[in-house]
Design a protein around this motif. Structure first.
Motif, PDB file in Angstrom:
ATOM      1  N   SER A   1       0.972  -0.944   0.254  1.00  0.00           N
ATOM      2  CA  SER A   1      -0.110   0.131  -0.187  1.00  0.00           C
ATOM      3  C   SER A   1       0.658   1.289   0.272  1.00  0.00           C
ATOM      4  N   GLY A   2       1.868   1.077   0.383  1.00  0.00           N
ATOM      5  CA  GLY A   2       3.038   2.000   0.735  1.00  0.00           C
ATOM      6  C   GLY A   2       3.682   2.302  -0.041  1.00  0.00           C
ATOM      7  N   ILE A   3       3.609   1.454  -0.736  1.00  0.00           N
ATOM      8  CA  ILE A   3       4.640   1.608  -2.784  1.00  0.00           C
ATOM      9  C   ILE A   3       3.398   2.376  -3.776  1.00  0.00           C
ATOM     10  N   PHE A   4       2.346   1.976  -2.884  1.00  0.00           N
ATOM     11  CA  PHE A   4       1.088   2.163  -4.146  1.00  0.00           C
ATOM     12  C   PHE A   4       1.001   4.220  -3.702  1.00  0.00           C
ATOM     13  N   LEU A   5       0.991   4.106  -2.695  1.00  0.00           N
ATOM     14  CA  LEU A   5       0.733   5.354  -2.607  1.00  0.00           C
ATOM     15  C   LEU A   5       2.013   6.123  -2.929  1.00  0.00           C
ATOM     16  N   GLY A   6       3.213   5.544  -2.972  1.00  0.00           N
ATOM     17  CA  GLY A   6       4.437   6.620  -3.413  1.00  0.00           C
ATOM     18  C   GLY A   6       4.095   7.112  -5.142  1.00  0.00           C
ATOM     19  N   LEU A   7       3.479   5.773  -5.683  1.00  0.00           N
ATOM     20  CA  LEU A   7       3.430   5.693  -7.255  1.00  0.00           C
ATOM     21  C   LEU A   7       2.493   7.173  -7.456  1.00  0.00           C
ATOM     22  N   ILE A   8       1.629   6.968  -6.484  1.00  0.00           N
ATOM     23  CA  ILE A   8       0.161   8.384  -6.500  1.00  0.00           C
ATOM     24  C   ILE A   8       0.769   9.303  -6.847  1.00  0.00           C
ATOM     25  N   VAL A   9       1.939   9.440  -5.867  1.00  0.00           N
ATOM     26  CA  VAL A   9       2.535  11.164  -5.399  1.00  0.00           C
ATOM     27  C   VAL A   9       2.920  11.534  -6.395  1.00  0.00           C
ATOM     28  N   LEU A  10       4.040  10.294  -7.253  1.00  0.00           N
ATOM     29  CA  LEU A  10       4.658  10.267  -8.696  1.00  0.00           C
ATOM     30  C   LEU A  10       3.779  11.140  -9.565  1.00  0.00           C
ATOM     31  N   ASN A  11       2.958  10.730  -9.472  1.00  0.00           N
ATOM     32  CA  ASN A  11       1.606  11.102 -10.491  1.00  0.00           C
ATOM     33  C   ASN A  11       1.278  12.237 -10.504  1.00  0.00           C
ATOM     34  N   ARG A  12       1.231  12.420  -9.510  1.00  0.00           N
ATOM     35  CA  ARG A  12       0.567  14.005  -9.093  1.00  0.00           C
ATOM     36  C   ARG A  12       2.165  15.019  -8.935  1.00  0.00           C
ATOM     37  N   LEU A  13       3.354  14.453  -9.255  1.00  0.00           N
ATOM     38  CA  LEU A  13       4.204  15.590  -9.451  1.00  0.00           C
ATOM     39  C   LEU A  13       4.694  15.075 -11.007  1.00  0.00           C
ATOM     40  N   LYS A  14       3.615  14.530 -11.444  1.00  0.00           N
ATOM     41  CA  LYS A  14       3.586  14.925 -13.073  1.00  0.00           C
ATOM     42  C   LYS A  14       4.841  14.227 -13.623  1.00  0.00           C
ATOM     43  N   ILE A  15       5.249  13.279 -13.130  1.00  0.00           N
ATOM     44  CA  ILE A  15       6.170  12.282 -13.750  1.00  0.00           C
ATOM     45  C   ILE A  15       5.709  11.100 -14.430  1.00  0.00           C
TER      46      ILE A  15
ATOM     47  N   ALA B   1      -2.680   0.947 -13.269  1.00  0.00           N
ATOM     48  CA  ALA B   1      -2.660   1.109 -14.033  1.00  0.00           C
ATOM     49  C   ALA B   1      -3.265   2.307 -13.438  1.00  0.00           C
ATOM     50  N   PHE B   2      -3.997   2.649 -12.308  1.00  0.00           N
ATOM     51  CA  PHE B   2      -4.149   3.913 -11.832  1.00  0.00           C
ATOM     52  C   PHE B   2      -3.915   4.751 -11.203  1.00  0.00           C
ATOM     53  N   ALA B   3      -2.478   4.325 -11.120  1.00  0.00           N
ATOM     54  CA  ALA B   3      -1.258   5.266 -10.806  1.00  0.00           C
ATOM     55  C   ALA B   3      -0.154   5.706 -12.471  1.00  0.00           C
ATOM     56  N   VAL B   4      -0.435   5.377 -13.039  1.00  0.00           N
ATOM     57  CA  VAL B   4       0.189   5.518 -14.350  1.00  0.00           C
ATOM     58  C   VAL B   4      -0.465   6.856 -14.884  1.00  0.00           C
ATOM     59  N   PRO B   5       0.866   7.743 -15.240  1.00  0.00           N
ATOM     60  CA  PRO B   5      -0.221   8.981 -15.385  1.00  0.00           C
ATOM     61  C   PRO B   5      -1.342   8.843 -16.786  1.00  0.00           C
ATOM     62  N   PHE B   6      -1.964   8.940 -16.950  1.00  0.00           N
ATOM     63  CA  PHE B   6      -3.084   9.638 -17.450  1.00  0.00           C
ATOM     64  C   PHE B   6      -2.975  11.015 -18.192  1.00  0.00           C
ATOM     65  N   GLY B   7      -3.297  11.822 -18.156  1.00  0.00           N
ATOM     66  CA  GLY B   7      -2.984  13.394 -18.571  1.00  0.00           C
ATOM     67  C   GLY B   7      -4.456  13.342 -19.187  1.00  0.00           C
ATOM     68  N   ASN B   8      -4.240  13.992 -20.509  1.00  0.00           N
ATOM     69  CA  ASN B   8      -4.958  14.024 -21.222  1.00  0.00           C
ATOM     70  C   ASN B   8      -5.640  12.924 -22.310  1.00  0.00           C
ATOM     71  N   GLY B   9      -4.720  12.104 -21.725  1.00  0.00           N
ATOM     72  CA  GLY B   9      -5.107  11.102 -22.766  1.00  0.00           C
ATOM     73  C   GLY B   9      -4.750  10.963 -24.155  1.00  0.00           C
ATOM     74  N   ASP B  10      -3.902  12.045 -24.706  1.00  0.00           N
ATOM     75  CA  ASP B  10      -3.448  11.202 -25.851  1.00  0.00           C
ATOM     76  C   ASP B  10      -2.591  10.420 -26.061  1.00  0.00           C
ATOM     77  N   GLU B  11      -1.412  10.095 -27.412  1.00  0.00           N
ATOM     78  CA  GLU B  11      -0.653   9.799 -27.869  1.00  0.00           C
ATOM     79  C   GLU B  11       0.370   9.752 -26.857  1.00  0.00           C
ATOM     80  N   LYS B  12       0.435  11.033 -26.804  1.00  0.00           N
ATOM     81  CA  LYS B  12       1.755  11.078 -25.370  1.00  0.00           C
ATOM     82  C   LYS B  12       1.845  10.711 -24.090  1.00  0.00           C
ATOM     83  N   SER B  13       0.931  10.368 -24.104  1.00  0.00           N
ATOM     84  CA  SER B  13       0.706  10.063 -22.016  1.00  0.00           C
ATOM     85  C   SER B  13       1.056   8.973 -21.985  1.00  0.00           C
TER      86      SER B  13
END
Length: 411
Positions: free
Chosen positions: A208-222, A254-266
């Motif tokens: 769970s801690g690793i998952f939260l860490g990945l969410i933080v990376l997502n929020r930091l737009k990594i 899957a929900f930790a990986v950045p989605f952005g606007n969903g375009d081909e570069k996301s």
């Protein structure tokens, strides 16, 4: 996003024109990704059918014992079958999670009014089969198998639907895809809640801690996928040793990986794009080969006299279509949602029948529900027979329904 861009133009007419162009490009990208998904699932479905037939033929020949032994042979400290079911299938669940995420953000589930039709269908398609199974098996040693007839196999269902070509509208394919994705999410929750036996809390907390860490990376737009893949592997390892089924990691990642606007570069788009073919043409075929090495040393009539056999068969062939049709009908009549303009109730009935194709998820839950090899083996036979019956009924029904619809339009 696109709406914000429109507000930045001084000339509203020019802004609207460019907004419309951007929207059309955006829509084309989404359509292309959905078509790519559908095409890979269709081809993957046919590949699955081929692998299943080959596996069952080999398992019932002179080489059957060696073939079955291979999948149960040791690879490290576990069997080959174990690493496929608990390891590679996590990648399958990762793809399912990415597809679900896309549907929620910009797909069929992004607008609640559009999402409600497949949501109600999926809920009905899970509850009614489970209820039928429990009604027959309540109080027996088989009641743990109630989750078996709850799931729809996306690959097989779309594979059968693809045989109809342009005879069915695209909206039916989208409806069935959305329904099956929600169905899979329901199956994942069922696995997490009802098929987790002993929990090792320390490992679960680390995961769970690793998952939260990945969410933080997502929020930091990594956006770089490498830290997510490394973190995902670590999360899978600790989840595997926590008692909760490790494949849940795929959906969380899957929900930790950045989605952005969903375009081909996301990041989400790129990962989903690269996973399609390995999942469709490697992971699911391996799952089929490993889990359908079924020795048919007992007649189907004997199996179907067992309560668990009756529950699985009726759950998939009768319960699935009944649940999907009933709840969508109630939801539409109560004006909670509405049918797409190019869909009619005949098409929904056909989709409901195809919903009875359980296969991958049904077999997967069977392995968790029952510990005895003979019980697993016999349940797999019933799942295969029920899935074939559902596929034939759905295909034939939609074939005649589409011909009737075309005749009406030509009059």
């Amino acid at each position: 996003m696109l709406g914000d861009k429109l507000l930045n133009y001084d000339n509203l007419e020019t802004g609207f024109t460019e907004y419309q162009q951007d929207f059309n490009i955006y829509k084309m990208k989404i359509t292309r990704l959905f078509k790519e998904f559908a095409e890979s699932e269709k081809a993957g479905g046919l590949t699955l059918i081929g692998c299943t037939v080959i596996s069952m033929i080999i398992a019932n020949t002179f080489y059957g014992n060696e073939y079955t032994h291979f999948w149960h042979s040791a690879l490290g400290n576990q069997s080959v079958e174990y690493w496929i079911n608990d390891g590679l299938m996590t990648i399958f669940f990762l793809l399912i999670g990415l597809e679900l995420e896309r549907e929620i953000y910009i797909g069929e589930l992004s607008k609640i009014k559009d999402a409600l039709l497949p949501i109600f269908g999926a809920i009905g398609g899970m509850l009614i089969p489970a209820t039928i199974y429990m009604y027959i098996n309540h109080g027996t040693n088989f009641q743990n198998g109630a989750g078996i007839p709850m799931a729809t196999d996306i690959a097989f269902a779309l594979g059968v639907l693809s045989l109809l070509g342009n005879k069915v509208p695209t909206s039916l394919k989208v409806f069935l895809t959305a329904l099956a994705v929600i169905d899979d999410l329901g199956a994942i929750l069922v696995i997490a809640i009802f098929y987790t036996k002993t929990i090792i809390w320390m490992n679960l907390l680390i995961a769970s801690g690793i998952f939260l860490g990945l969410i933080v990376l997502n929020r930091l737009k990594i956006r770089n996928l490498i830290p997510y893949m490394v973190g995902g592997f670590a999360m899978w390892y600790f989840m595997l040793h926590s008692g909760v089924h490790a494949t849940i990691t795929g959906v969380l990642l899957a929900f930790a990986v950045p989605f952005g606007n969903g375009d081909e570069k996301s990041s989400s788009y790129i990962l989903q794009h690269y996973l399609h073919k390995p999942v469709a043409f490697l992971i699911l075929p391996l799952f089929a080969l490993a889990n359908t090495a079924i020795e048919v040393n007992i007649s189907f009539q004997e199996i179907i006299t067992q309560k668990y056999g009756i529950g699985i068969l009726l759950g998939l062939v009768v319960g699935k279509p009944l649940g999907i049709i009933a709840l969508t009908f109630v939801a539409v009549k109560l004006k909670i949602c509405k049918l797409p303009s190019d869909l009619n109730w005949k098409m929904i009935v056909g989709a409901g029948c195809l919903g009875g194709i359980g296969f991958t998820m049904s077999i997967f839950i069977t392995l968790l529900a029952f510990d005895e090899f003979e019980l697993q083996n016999n349940s797999k036979i019933v799942i295969l027979v029920a899935s074939v019956i559902a596929a034939i009924i759905g295909f034939v029904y939609l074939l005649f329904a589409s011909k009737t619809s075309r005749r009406k339009l030509s009059v």
